[in-house]
Design a protein around this motif. Structure first.
Motif, PDB file in Angstrom:
ATOM      1  N   GLU A  62     -17.086 -18.982 -51.496  1.00  0.00           N
ATOM      2  CA  GLU A  62     -17.949 -17.813 -51.723  1.00  0.00           C
ATOM      3  C   GLU A  62     -19.435 -18.160 -51.626  1.00  0.00           C
ATOM      4  OE1 GLU A  62     -15.366 -14.926 -54.696  1.00  0.00           O
ATOM      5  OE2 GLU A  62     -16.650 -16.457 -55.599  1.00  0.00           O
ATOM      6  N   ASN A  63     -19.830 -19.278 -52.225  1.00  0.00           N
ATOM      7  CA  ASN A  63     -21.255 -19.602 -52.348  1.00  0.00           C
ATOM      8  C   ASN A  63     -21.821 -20.454 -51.229  1.00  0.00           C
ATOM      9  OD1 ASN A  63     -21.254 -18.203 -54.783  1.00  0.00           O
ATOM     10  ND2 ASN A  63     -20.833 -20.037 -55.972  1.00  0.00           N
ATOM     11  N   LYS A  64     -20.996 -21.251 -50.571  1.00  0.00           N
ATOM     12  CA  LYS A  64     -21.490 -22.171 -49.537  1.00  0.00           C
ATOM     13  C   LYS A  64     -21.005 -21.801 -48.135  1.00  0.00           C
ATOM     14  CE  LYS A  64     -23.269 -25.168 -52.517  1.00  0.00           C
ATOM     15  NZ  LYS A  64     -24.680 -25.325 -52.698  1.00  0.00           N
ATOM     16  N   VAL A  65     -19.733 -21.496 -48.019  1.00  0.00           N
ATOM     17  CA  VAL A  65     -19.126 -21.293 -46.705  1.00  0.00           C
ATOM     18  C   VAL A  65     -19.458 -19.918 -46.120  1.00  0.00           C
ATOM     19  CG1 VAL A  65     -16.934 -21.137 -45.465  1.00  0.00           C
ATOM     20  CG2 VAL A  65     -17.273 -22.940 -47.184  1.00  0.00           C
ATOM     21  N   ILE A  66     -19.135 -18.873 -46.835  1.00  0.00           N
ATOM     22  CA  ILE A  66     -19.306 -17.519 -46.291  1.00  0.00           C
ATOM     23  C   ILE A  66     -20.763 -17.199 -45.954  1.00  0.00           C
ATOM     24  CG2 ILE A  66     -19.044 -15.052 -46.823  1.00  0.00           C
ATOM     25  CD1 ILE A  66     -16.365 -15.835 -48.206  1.00  0.00           C
ATOM     26  N   PRO A  67     -21.738 -17.565 -46.796  1.00  0.00           N
ATOM     27  CA  PRO A  67     -23.130 -17.244 -46.439  1.00  0.00           C
ATOM     28  C   PRO A  67     -23.720 -18.140 -45.342  1.00  0.00           C
ATOM     29  CG  PRO A  67     -22.960 -17.825 -48.794  1.00  0.00           C
ATOM     30  CD  PRO A  67     -21.630 -18.079 -48.156  1.00  0.00           C
ATOM     31  N   HIS A  68     -23.048 -19.231 -45.005  1.00  0.00           N
ATOM     32  CA  HIS A  68     -23.570 -20.191 -44.025  1.00  0.00           C
ATOM     33  C   HIS A  68     -23.631 -19.543 -42.640  1.00  0.00           C
ATOM     34  CE1 HIS A  68     -23.951 -23.852 -41.644  1.00  0.00           C
ATOM     35  NE2 HIS A  68     -24.204 -24.499 -42.764  1.00  0.00           N
ATOM     36  N   PRO A  69     -24.707 -19.787 -41.881  1.00  0.00           N
ATOM     37  CA  PRO A  69     -24.830 -19.129 -40.567  1.00  0.00           C
ATOM     38  C   PRO A  69     -23.832 -19.607 -39.506  1.00  0.00           C
ATOM     39  CG  PRO A  69     -26.686 -20.598 -40.977  1.00  0.00           C
ATOM     40  CD  PRO A  69     -25.892 -20.545 -42.239  1.00  0.00           C
ATOM     41  N   TRP A  70     -23.295 -20.833 -39.639  1.00  0.00           N
ATOM     42  CA  TRP A  70     -22.326 -21.309 -38.637  1.00  0.00           C
ATOM     43  C   TRP A  70     -21.384 -22.292 -39.308  1.00  0.00           C
ATOM     44  CZ3 TRP A  70     -19.545 -24.441 -35.498  1.00  0.00           C
ATOM     45  CH2 TRP A  70     -19.121 -23.908 -34.269  1.00  0.00           C
ATOM     46  N   PHE A  71     -20.317 -21.769 -39.885  1.00  0.00           N
ATOM     47  CA  PHE A  71     -19.328 -22.570 -40.608  1.00  0.00           C
ATOM     48  C   PHE A  71     -17.960 -22.099 -40.158  1.00  0.00           C
ATOM     49  CE2 PHE A  71     -16.766 -24.455 -43.781  1.00  0.00           C
ATOM     50  CZ  PHE A  71     -17.520 -25.397 -44.462  1.00  0.00           C
ATOM     51  N   MET A  72     -17.172 -23.013 -39.598  1.00  0.00           N
ATOM     52  CA  MET A  72     -15.868 -22.652 -39.046  1.00  0.00           C
ATOM     53  C   MET A  72     -14.751 -23.501 -39.651  1.00  0.00           C
ATOM     54  SD  MET A  72     -16.390 -20.388 -36.641  1.00  0.00           S
ATOM     55  CE  MET A  72     -17.775 -19.729 -35.742  1.00  0.00           C
ATOM     56  N   ALA A  73     -13.578 -22.900 -39.736  1.00  0.00           N
ATOM     57  CA  ALA A  73     -12.374 -23.645 -40.073  1.00  0.00           C
ATOM     58  C   ALA A  73     -11.877 -24.312 -38.794  1.00  0.00           C
ATOM     59  CB  ALA A  73     -11.303 -22.712 -40.620  1.00  0.00           C
ATOM     60  N   ILE A  74     -11.467 -25.556 -38.896  1.00  0.00           N
ATOM     61  CA  ILE A  74     -10.756 -26.235 -37.809  1.00  0.00           C
ATOM     62  C   ILE A  74      -9.282 -25.921 -38.055  1.00  0.00           C
ATOM     63  CG2 ILE A  74     -10.165 -28.435 -36.720  1.00  0.00           C
ATOM     64  CD1 ILE A  74     -12.796 -29.573 -37.947  1.00  0.00           C
ATOM     65  N   CYS A  75      -8.646 -25.288 -37.080  1.00  0.00           N
ATOM     66  CA  CYS A  75      -7.279 -24.801 -37.285  1.00  0.00           C
ATOM     67  C   CYS A  75      -6.297 -25.398 -36.289  1.00  0.00           C
ATOM     68  CB  CYS A  75      -7.235 -23.281 -37.128  1.00  0.00           C
ATOM     69  SG  CYS A  75      -8.273 -22.412 -38.304  1.00  0.00           S
ATOM     70  N   VAL A  76      -5.079 -25.583 -36.748  1.00  0.00           N
ATOM     71  CA  VAL A  76      -3.924 -25.852 -35.901  1.00  0.00           C
ATOM     72  C   VAL A  76      -3.004 -24.659 -36.098  1.00  0.00           C
ATOM     73  CG1 VAL A  76      -1.878 -27.285 -35.571  1.00  0.00           C
ATOM     74  CG2 VAL A  76      -4.080 -28.372 -36.011  1.00  0.00           C
ATOM     75  N   ASN A  77      -2.690 -23.985 -35.003  1.00  0.00           N
ATOM     76  CA  ASN A  77      -1.873 -22.766 -35.066  1.00  0.00           C
ATOM     77  C   ASN A  77      -2.424 -21.774 -36.095  1.00  0.00           C
ATOM     78  OD1 ASN A  77      -0.169 -23.854 -33.089  1.00  0.00           O
ATOM     79  ND2 ASN A  77       0.979 -24.964 -34.646  1.00  0.00           N
ATOM     80  N   ASN A  78      -3.739 -21.636 -36.103  1.00  0.00           N
ATOM     81  CA  ASN A  78      -4.521 -20.735 -36.964  1.00  0.00           C
ATOM     82  C   ASN A  78      -4.485 -21.084 -38.445  1.00  0.00           C
ATOM     83  OD1 ASN A  78      -6.437 -18.638 -36.862  1.00  0.00           O
ATOM     84  ND2 ASN A  78      -4.945 -17.221 -37.743  1.00  0.00           N
ATOM     85  N   ARG A  79      -3.979 -22.259 -38.803  1.00  0.00           N
ATOM     86  CA  ARG A  79      -3.993 -22.703 -40.196  1.00  0.00           C
ATOM     87  C   ARG A  79      -5.127 -23.704 -40.372  1.00  0.00           C
ATOM     88  NH1 ARG A  79       0.899 -24.967 -43.952  1.00  0.00           N
ATOM     89  NH2 ARG A  79      -0.381 -25.081 -45.815  1.00  0.00           N
ATOM     90  N   ALA A  80      -5.988 -23.475 -41.362  1.00  0.00           N
ATOM     91  CA  ALA A  80      -7.145 -24.338 -41.602  1.00  0.00           C
ATOM     92  C   ALA A  80      -6.702 -25.725 -42.059  1.00  0.00           C
ATOM     93  CB  ALA A  80      -8.060 -23.708 -42.640  1.00  0.00           C
ATOM     94  N   ILE A  81      -7.134 -26.739 -41.304  1.00  0.00           N
ATOM     95  CA  ILE A  81      -6.837 -28.134 -41.651  1.00  0.00           C
ATOM     96  C   ILE A  81      -8.118 -28.930 -41.857  1.00  0.00           C
ATOM     97  CG2 ILE A  81      -4.616 -28.128 -40.465  1.00  0.00           C
ATOM     98  CD1 ILE A  81      -6.115 -29.813 -38.229  1.00  0.00           C
ATOM     99  N   GLY A  82      -9.269 -28.263 -41.708  1.00  0.00           N
ATOM    100  CA  GLY A  82     -10.560 -28.898 -41.866  1.00  0.00           C
ATOM    101  C   GLY A  82     -11.650 -27.868 -41.635  1.00  0.00           C
ATOM    102  N   ALA A  83     -12.879 -28.342 -41.568  1.00  0.00           N
ATOM    103  CA  ALA A  83     -14.007 -27.439 -41.375  1.00  0.00           C
ATOM    104  C   ALA A  83     -15.102 -28.143 -40.592  1.00  0.00           C
ATOM    105  CB  ALA A  83     -14.543 -26.971 -42.723  1.00  0.00           C
ATOM    106  N   ILE A  84     -15.934 -27.346 -39.933  1.00  0.00           N
ATOM    107  CA  ILE A  84     -17.062 -27.874 -39.168  1.00  0.00           C
ATOM    108  C   ILE A  84     -18.204 -26.874 -39.294  1.00  0.00           C
ATOM    109  CG2 ILE A  84     -16.283 -26.854 -36.974  1.00  0.00           C
ATOM    110  CD1 ILE A  84     -17.222 -29.588 -35.679  1.00  0.00           C
ATOM    111  N   SER A  85     -19.424 -27.404 -39.426  1.00  0.00           N
ATOM    112  CA  SER A  85     -20.570 -26.512 -39.564  1.00  0.00           C
ATOM    113  C   SER A  85     -21.762 -27.078 -38.814  1.00  0.00           C
ATOM    114  CB  SER A  85     -20.937 -26.317 -41.038  1.00  0.00           C
ATOM    115  OG  SER A  85     -21.396 -27.530 -41.606  1.00  0.00           O
TER     116      SER A  85
END
Length: 185
Positions: A62-85
């Protein structure tokens, strides 16, 4: 509905890793987030964690990820296994941005982080045309992340001695960069 994901395919021996994508992370990813955010091996070089409760994960998203201008989940078959920003700089430094990433330890050594860094780099240079330089700062002991960046085409520029304090200790870090004009590998 617009698809905000970036998709790629990595050919692996098993089909599990055939669909790698980046997409915005949201609160529905909290349980997947907690898999890596609560793992000591993963958070060793992160500024946060390890988190011990789902509530901490929700608060982080809520406080760090969603407001960030470019924050993505790294997904395998659309399941989040990591993140990149990618974090943008301002003013006279707006030509530079900093990339950071994290991946669940189960997925280390499979080329996923390298592919995600390549995908994010290509996307950010296209989305932010003012950006000329993408930087990554990596702890000198984080050899895995150094390998990811080199394989993704980043150049190792040098060691910044006693550059930052991480979990109470002053650390050396290695500066990596990729320019918008560099050839992609």
């Amino acid at each position: 509905m617009e698809d905000n994901s970036l998709a790629s395919t990595i050919k692996e021996g098993d089909g599990e890793l055939s669909d790698i994508s980046l997409r915005p992370m949201d609160l529905s990813d909290v349980d997947d987030f907690m898999v890596w955010a609560s793992d000591d091996k993963v958070t060793h070089f992160c500024s946060y964690g390890p988190y011990t409760s789902r509530e901490q994960g929700i608060k982080h998203i809520e406080n760090k990820v969603i407001p960030h201008p470019w924050f993505m989940a790294i997904c395998v078959n659309n399941r989040a296994i990591g993140a990149i920003s990618v974090s943008a700089n301002q003013g006279n430094d707006k030509c530079r941005g900093e990339i950071g990433y994290v991946l669940g330890s189960k997925y280390w050594g499979k080329g996923i982080a390298t592919r995600a860094v390549k995908m994010a780099s290509d996307a950010i240079f296209a989305e932010w045309p003012h950006l000329e330089r993408l930087e990554a700062l990596v702890d000198v002991e984080n050899v895995g992340s150094q390998k990811v960046l080199l394989k993704a085409g980043f150049m190792q520029e040098g060691v910044l001695r006693k550059y930052f304090i991480h979990k109470g200790k002053t650390r050396d870090t290695i500066m990596f960069s990729l320019l918008s004009t560099d050839p992609r590998i």
